[in-house]
Design a protein around this motif. Structure first.
Motif, PDB file in Angstrom:
ATOM      1  N   MET A 171      40.608  29.089  43.539  1.00  0.00           N
ATOM      2  CA  MET A 171      41.138  29.399  42.221  1.00  0.00           C
ATOM      3  C   MET A 171      40.317  30.481  41.539  1.00  0.00           C
ATOM      4  O   MET A 171      40.862  31.404  40.914  1.00  0.00           O
ATOM      5  CB  MET A 171      41.175  28.143  41.348  1.00  0.00           C
ATOM      6  N   MET A 172      39.001  30.395  41.627  1.00  0.00           N
ATOM      7  CA  MET A 172      38.134  31.388  40.998  1.00  0.00           C
ATOM      8  C   MET A 172      38.413  32.780  41.558  1.00  0.00           C
ATOM      9  O   MET A 172      38.512  33.766  40.805  1.00  0.00           O
ATOM     10  CB  MET A 172      36.667  31.023  41.205  1.00  0.00           C
ATOM     11  N   ASP A 173      38.547  32.880  42.863  1.00  0.00           N
ATOM     12  CA  ASP A 173      38.858  34.171  43.474  1.00  0.00           C
ATOM     13  C   ASP A 173      40.192  34.705  42.957  1.00  0.00           C
ATOM     14  O   ASP A 173      40.316  35.901  42.657  1.00  0.00           O
ATOM     15  CB  ASP A 173      38.892  34.024  45.001  1.00  0.00           C
ATOM     16  N   TYR A 174      41.155  33.833  42.833  1.00  0.00           N
ATOM     17  CA  TYR A 174      42.477  34.233  42.331  1.00  0.00           C
ATOM     18  C   TYR A 174      42.370  34.721  40.888  1.00  0.00           C
ATOM     19  O   TYR A 174      42.932  35.772  40.526  1.00  0.00           O
ATOM     20  CB  TYR A 174      43.429  33.042  42.416  1.00  0.00           C
ATOM     21  N   VAL A 175      41.648  33.990  40.057  1.00  0.00           N
ATOM     22  CA  VAL A 175      41.515  34.347  38.647  1.00  0.00           C
ATOM     23  C   VAL A 175      40.773  35.674  38.489  1.00  0.00           C
ATOM     24  O   VAL A 175      41.171  36.528  37.685  1.00  0.00           O
ATOM     25  CB  VAL A 175      40.791  33.229  37.874  1.00  0.00           C
ATOM     26  N   LEU A 176      39.710  35.874  39.240  1.00  0.00           N
ATOM     27  CA  LEU A 176      38.926  37.096  39.120  1.00  0.00           C
ATOM     28  C   LEU A 176      39.730  38.341  39.466  1.00  0.00           C
ATOM     29  O   LEU A 176      39.470  39.432  38.937  1.00  0.00           O
ATOM     30  CB  LEU A 176      37.695  37.021  40.024  1.00  0.00           C
ATOM     31  N   HIS A 177      40.716  38.198  40.344  1.00  0.00           N
ATOM     32  CA  HIS A 177      41.505  39.348  40.788  1.00  0.00           C
ATOM     33  C   HIS A 177      42.913  39.369  40.189  1.00  0.00           C
ATOM     34  O   HIS A 177      43.729  40.210  40.566  1.00  0.00           O
ATOM     35  CB  HIS A 177      41.586  39.365  42.324  1.00  0.00           C
ATOM     36  N   TYR A 178      43.173  38.485  39.260  1.00  0.00           N
ATOM     37  CA  TYR A 178      44.481  38.421  38.606  1.00  0.00           C
ATOM     38  C   TYR A 178      44.596  39.599  37.648  1.00  0.00           C
ATOM     39  O   TYR A 178      43.807  39.734  36.715  1.00  0.00           O
ATOM     40  CB  TYR A 178      44.612  37.095  37.858  1.00  0.00           C
ATOM     41  N   ASP A 179      45.563  40.478  37.870  1.00  0.00           N
ATOM     42  CA  ASP A 179      45.579  41.749  37.141  1.00  0.00           C
ATOM     43  C   ASP A 179      46.018  41.643  35.683  1.00  0.00           C
ATOM     44  O   ASP A 179      45.940  42.626  34.942  1.00  0.00           O
ATOM     45  CB  ASP A 179      46.435  42.784  37.878  1.00  0.00           C
ATOM     46  N   LYS A 180      46.429  40.461  35.251  1.00  0.00           N
ATOM     47  CA  LYS A 180      46.832  40.291  33.847  1.00  0.00           C
ATOM     48  C   LYS A 180      45.729  39.680  32.993  1.00  0.00           C
ATOM     49  O   LYS A 180      45.939  39.415  31.812  1.00  0.00           O
ATOM     50  CB  LYS A 180      48.086  39.417  33.774  1.00  0.00           C
ATOM     51  N   ARG A 221      30.988  25.185  38.002  1.00  0.00           N
ATOM     52  CA  ARG A 221      29.664  25.208  38.613  1.00  0.00           C
ATOM     53  C   ARG A 221      29.693  25.348  40.130  1.00  0.00           C
ATOM     54  O   ARG A 221      28.730  25.822  40.734  1.00  0.00           O
ATOM     55  CB  ARG A 221      28.891  23.928  38.240  1.00  0.00           C
ATOM     56  N   ASN A 222      30.774  24.931  40.798  1.00  0.00           N
ATOM     57  CA  ASN A 222      30.843  25.043  42.255  1.00  0.00           C
ATOM     58  C   ASN A 222      31.085  26.472  42.728  1.00  0.00           C
ATOM     59  O   ASN A 222      30.984  26.744  43.924  1.00  0.00           O
ATOM     60  CB  ASN A 222      31.962  24.146  42.805  1.00  0.00           C
ATOM     61  N   SER A 223      31.423  27.353  41.820  1.00  0.00           N
ATOM     62  CA  SER A 223      31.697  28.742  42.205  1.00  0.00           C
ATOM     63  C   SER A 223      30.929  29.725  41.331  1.00  0.00           C
ATOM     64  O   SER A 223      31.314  30.883  41.210  1.00  0.00           O
ATOM     65  CB  SER A 223      33.206  29.023  42.131  1.00  0.00           C
ATOM     66  N   ILE A 224      29.823  29.273  40.755  1.00  0.00           N
ATOM     67  CA  ILE A 224      29.068  30.119  39.839  1.00  0.00           C
ATOM     68  C   ILE A 224      28.516  31.363  40.535  1.00  0.00           C
ATOM     69  O   ILE A 224      28.341  32.415  39.918  1.00  0.00           O
ATOM     70  CB  ILE A 224      27.933  29.304  39.166  1.00  0.00           C
ATOM     71  N   ASP A 225      28.254  31.267  41.844  1.00  0.00           N
ATOM     72  CA  ASP A 225      27.740  32.427  42.571  1.00  0.00           C
ATOM     73  C   ASP A 225      28.745  33.567  42.613  1.00  0.00           C
ATOM     74  O   ASP A 225      28.372  34.731  42.789  1.00  0.00           O
ATOM     75  CB  ASP A 225      27.351  32.034  43.996  1.00  0.00           C
ATOM     76  N   MET A 226      30.018  33.282  42.422  1.00  0.00           N
ATOM     77  CA  MET A 226      31.053  34.301  42.449  1.00  0.00           C
ATOM     78  C   MET A 226      31.043  35.146  41.176  1.00  0.00           C
ATOM     79  O   MET A 226      31.747  36.154  41.077  1.00  0.00           O
ATOM     80  CB  MET A 226      32.428  33.645  42.652  1.00  0.00           C
ATOM     81  N   LEU A 227      30.200  34.756  40.202  1.00  0.00           N
ATOM     82  CA  LEU A 227      30.093  35.498  38.941  1.00  0.00           C
ATOM     83  C   LEU A 227      28.773  36.252  38.819  1.00  0.00           C
ATOM     84  O   LEU A 227      28.450  36.758  37.752  1.00  0.00           O
ATOM     85  CB  LEU A 227      30.228  34.526  37.763  1.00  0.00           C
ATOM     86  N   HIS A 228      28.042  36.370  39.908  1.00  0.00           N
ATOM     87  CA  HIS A 228      26.752  37.057  39.840  1.00  0.00           C
ATOM     88  C   HIS A 228      26.898  38.528  39.457  1.00  0.00           C
ATOM     89  O   HIS A 228      25.970  39.125  38.905  1.00  0.00           O
ATOM     90  CB  HIS A 228      26.006  36.916  41.174  1.00  0.00           C
ATOM     91  N   PHE A 229      28.041  39.113  39.728  1.00  0.00           N
ATOM     92  CA  PHE A 229      28.284  40.502  39.323  1.00  0.00           C
ATOM     93  C   PHE A 229      28.188  40.639  37.806  1.00  0.00           C
ATOM     94  O   PHE A 229      27.801  41.694  37.279  1.00  0.00           O
ATOM     95  CB  PHE A 229      29.659  40.977  39.805  1.00  0.00           C
ATOM     96  N   LEU A 279      24.829  32.546  28.057  1.00  0.00           N
ATOM     97  CA  LEU A 279      25.703  32.793  29.195  1.00  0.00           C
ATOM     98  C   LEU A 279      24.894  33.008  30.469  1.00  0.00           C
ATOM     99  O   LEU A 279      25.233  32.467  31.534  1.00  0.00           O
ATOM    100  CB  LEU A 279      26.591  34.005  28.919  1.00  0.00           C
ATOM    101  N   LEU A 280      23.824  33.768  30.388  1.00  0.00           N
ATOM    102  CA  LEU A 280      22.990  34.025  31.564  1.00  0.00           C
ATOM    103  C   LEU A 280      22.383  32.742  32.106  1.00  0.00           C
ATOM    104  O   LEU A 280      22.215  32.593  33.324  1.00  0.00           O
ATOM    105  CB  LEU A 280      21.895  35.038  31.227  1.00  0.00           C
ATOM    106  N   ASP A 281      22.042  31.810  31.233  1.00  0.00           N
ATOM    107  CA  ASP A 281      21.516  30.522  31.701  1.00  0.00           C
ATOM    108  C   ASP A 281      22.503  29.848  32.633  1.00  0.00           C
ATOM    109  O   ASP A 281      22.121  29.222  33.631  1.00  0.00           O
ATOM    110  CB  ASP A 281      21.223  29.603  30.511  1.00  0.00           C
ATOM    111  N   LYS A 282      23.789  29.968  32.331  1.00  0.00           N
ATOM    112  CA  LYS A 282      24.817  29.357  33.173  1.00  0.00           C
ATOM    113  C   LYS A 282      25.086  30.201  34.415  1.00  0.00           C
ATOM    114  O   LYS A 282      25.232  29.667  35.519  1.00  0.00           O
ATOM    115  CB  LYS A 282      26.106  29.165  32.366  1.00  0.00           C
ATOM    116  N   LEU A 283      25.138  31.504  34.261  1.00  0.00           N
ATOM    117  CA  LEU A 283      25.416  32.376  35.395  1.00  0.00           C
ATOM    118  C   LEU A 283      24.304  32.309  36.440  1.00  0.00           C
ATOM    119  O   LEU A 283      24.551  32.460  37.640  1.00  0.00           O
ATOM    120  CB  LEU A 283      25.580  33.825  34.923  1.00  0.00           C
ATOM    121  N   GLU A 284      23.087  32.063  35.984  1.00  0.00           N
ATOM    122  CA  GLU A 284      21.947  31.986  36.892  1.00  0.00           C
ATOM    123  C   GLU A 284      21.598  30.538  37.231  1.00  0.00           C
ATOM    124  O   GLU A 284      20.538  30.258  37.786  1.00  0.00           O
ATOM    125  CB  GLU A 284      20.761  32.721  36.272  1.00  0.00           C
ATOM    126  N   ASP A 285      22.518  29.636  36.852  1.00  0.00           N
ATOM    127  CA  ASP A 285      22.428  28.221  37.240  1.00  0.00           C
ATOM    128  C   ASP A 285      21.139  27.586  36.746  1.00  0.00           C
ATOM    129  O   ASP A 285      20.482  26.815  37.462  1.00  0.00           O
ATOM    130  CB  ASP A 285      22.538  28.081  38.755  1.00  0.00           C
TER     131      ASP A 285
END
Length: 287
Positions: A171-180, A221-229, A279-285
């Protein structure tokens, strides 16, 4: 740290004895209530209020009673979609924003978790599987795109902690690339609103809305690494002093300002830095 600001006092002063601010979702006549309860709740949520605050507890109790059928929302029923289903979705989202202990809200979250899990069961999103699951679970076919096109503030706010790791990452991958983009949260006038593409200008209203989208997705939290960008983007825009300034254009009356006023630049920088560090606290787990 922002619960005693004039903004907090201002929004709480408009709350009625039931814990509402006019209609819940549909704006009534501005002369009667200039905002909805849903719009109003965003402000104390951002300012750090929680279920332990009396004003929030009162609103959550009312919403929970509506979800259980003990009370009715003041809104006029909308006809373009499944209003009862949309209503319980909205209520469950805002209850779970402030507490995860409400069983009725958690049951609604469970329904949507089942729908999304089945929608991604093949390894990619299937609109057909999503519609079939929706129909089976709610007992009626989806009407209107708002409910089935799940990349919105509501479904994405409801589902953190509700999905297995495989489904969450798909789902995270889908949301990140959803063009809307994310409906009710972030989109670009240019059309291509994919979250995987960071804003070109950091000091902009677009960047402020983009931050809101990241804050929403950082709850998964299971896909937080996908937001490291996103962490790289934030650090790339850090000032030499180690803080952040998103500029005056980011002031939107919801997420900013947090301090009483931004006449002093240091207040704006403090607000921006506080929000970004959270936000960074969450992105960096680190939570």
């Amino acid at each position: 740290m922002y619960k005693d600001t004039k903004w907090a006092k201002e929004i709480l002063a408009q709350q009625d004895e039931n814990g509402l601010w006019g209609n819940f979702h549909t704006l009534s006549k501005p002369s009667k209530a200039p905002i909805t309860t849903e719009q109003a709740l965003r402000r104390p949520y951002v300012l750090g209020f929680d279920i332990n605050d009396e004003a929030i507890a009162r609103t959550v109790t009312y919403m929970s009673d509506c979800l259980k059928g003990r009370k009715q929302m003041p809104d006029r029923r909308e006809k373009m979609h499944n209003w009862d289903i949309f209503t319980e979705l909205m209520l469950a989202v805002w209850i779970r924003k402030f507490t995860l202990a409400d069983r009725s809200a958690n049951r609604v979250a469970g329904k949507w978790a089942d729908i999304i899990t089945r929608a991604f069961s093949s390894g990619s999103f299937s609109h057909e599987d999503c519609a079939l699951a929706y129909t089976e679970i709610f007992g009626e076919p989806p009407r209107g795109g708002r409910l089935l096109d799940f990349v919105t503030f509501y479904q994405l706010s409801l589902l953190p902690g509700m999905l297995n790791e495989r489904t969450e990452r798909l789902m995270m991958d889908y949301v990140l690339h959803y063009d809307k983009g994310i409906y009710y949260v972030f989109s670009r006038p240019s059309g291509d609103s994919r979250i995987c593409n960071v804003p070109e200008t950091f000091t902009s209203r677009e960047a402020g809305r983009y931050l809101a989208a990241l804050e929403l997705l950082a709850e998964y939290r299971n896909s937080i690494d996908m937001l490291h960008f996103a962490s790289k983007w934030l650090y790339a825009n850090q000032r030499e002093e180690g803080n952040w300034d998103m500029g005056s254009e980011v002031k939107d009356g919801i997420y900013f300002p947090l301090s009483d006023n931004w006449k002093k630049k240091e207040n704006r920088i403090a607000d921006c830095t506080w929000r970004i560090r959270r936000l960074l606290d969450k992105l960096e787990d680190r939570n």
